[in-house]
Design a protein around this motif. Structure first.
Motif, PDB file in Angstrom:
ATOM      1  N   GLN A  47       0.836  -1.207   0.000  1.00 49.18           N
ATOM      2  CA  GLN A  47       0.000   0.000   0.000  1.00 49.18           C
ATOM      3  C   GLN A  47       0.869   1.255   0.000  1.00 49.18           C
ATOM      4  N   GLN A  48       1.901   1.291   0.837  1.00 51.43           N
ATOM      5  CA  GLN A  48       2.774   2.451   0.897  1.00 51.43           C
ATOM      6  C   GLN A  48       3.474   2.669  -0.432  1.00 51.43           C
ATOM      7  N   SER A  49       3.930   1.613  -1.060  1.00 54.42           N
ATOM      8  CA  SER A  49       4.615   1.722  -2.341  1.00 54.42           C
ATOM      9  C   SER A  49       3.694   2.291  -3.405  1.00 54.42           C
ATOM     10  N   GLU A  50       2.432   1.834  -3.408  1.00 55.65           N
ATOM     11  CA  GLU A  50       1.472   2.334  -4.387  1.00 55.65           C
ATOM     12  C   GLU A  50       1.182   3.815  -4.166  1.00 55.65           C
ATOM     13  N   GLU A  51       1.011   4.229  -2.911  1.00 51.11           N
ATOM     14  CA  GLU A  51       0.731   5.633  -2.613  1.00 51.11           C
ATOM     15  C   GLU A  51       1.906   6.514  -3.014  1.00 51.11           C
ATOM     16  N   VAL A  52       3.112   6.081  -2.717  1.00 48.95           N
ATOM     17  CA  VAL A  52       4.298   6.850  -3.080  1.00 48.95           C
ATOM     18  C   VAL A  52       4.389   6.984  -4.594  1.00 48.95           C
ATOM     19  N   SER A  53       4.113   5.911  -5.307  1.00 55.33           N
ATOM     20  CA  SER A  53       4.151   5.956  -6.768  1.00 55.33           C
ATOM     21  C   SER A  53       3.118   6.928  -7.325  1.00 55.33           C
ATOM     22  N   GLN A  54       1.930   6.934  -6.742  1.00 55.47           N
ATOM     23  CA  GLN A  54       0.888   7.852  -7.195  1.00 55.47           C
ATOM     24  C   GLN A  54       1.273   9.307  -6.962  1.00 55.47           C
ATOM     25  N   ARG A  56       4.315  10.499  -6.588  1.00 54.18           N
ATOM     26  CA  ARG A  56       5.461  10.786  -7.453  1.00 54.18           C
ATOM     27  C   ARG A  56       4.980  11.138  -8.868  1.00 54.18           C
ATOM     28  N   GLN A  57       4.035  10.359  -9.381  1.00 55.53           N
ATOM     29  CA  GLN A  57       3.513  10.618 -10.717  1.00 55.53           C
ATOM     30  C   GLN A  57       2.783  11.953 -10.774  1.00 55.53           C
ATOM     31  N   GLN A  58       2.017  12.291  -9.735  1.00 51.47           N
ATOM     32  CA  GLN A  58       1.327  13.578  -9.685  1.00 51.47           C
ATOM     33  C   GLN A  58       2.324  14.734  -9.689  1.00 51.47           C
ATOM     34  N   GLU A  63       0.587  17.889 -11.211  1.00 55.58           N
ATOM     35  CA  GLU A  63      -0.800  17.801 -10.762  1.00 55.58           C
ATOM     36  C   GLU A  63      -0.939  17.729  -9.246  1.00 55.58           C
ATOM     37  N   TYR A  64       0.168  17.586  -8.527  1.00 53.12           N
ATOM     38  CA  TYR A  64       0.090  17.417  -7.074  1.00 53.12           C
ATOM     39  C   TYR A  64      -0.311  18.729  -6.426  1.00 53.12           C
TER      40      TYR A  64
END
Length: 82
Positions: A47-54, A56-58, A63-64
């Motif tokens: 879960q943490q890896s997915e959130e960090v990736s999201q 990072r992409q933003q 878009e962040y």
């Protein structure tokens, strides 16, 4: 917890280190507890890896956006000083 025979093995997998312990005589409750804790730890890392990736992409896409209200609430909660 009493174990008669334990083998330890250290390995590194990507960013996370792991230790694998094998015992010949775990009770059913001990095995359940070990399996459950292992699964939970894996889910948290995923879960943490997915959130960090999201995030990072933003950031890369420009878009962040920072939630100013949430940031202010956190500063007030922590007293604004470390």
């Amino acid at each position: 917890m009493q174990m008669e025979s334990v083998e330890g093995q250290y390995r590194s997998s990507g960013q996370y280190d792991s230790v694998e312990l094998k015992a010949t005589h775990y009770s059913q409750e001990q095995r359940f507890s070990l399996e459950l804790s292992s699964r939970l730890a894996q889910e948290v890392r995923t879960q943490q890896s997915e959130e960090v990736s999201q995030v990072r992409q933003q950031v890369l896409n420009g878009e962040y956006q920072i939630n100013i209200d949430s940031l202010a609430a956190q500063i007030m909660l922590l007293g604004g000083a470390y």
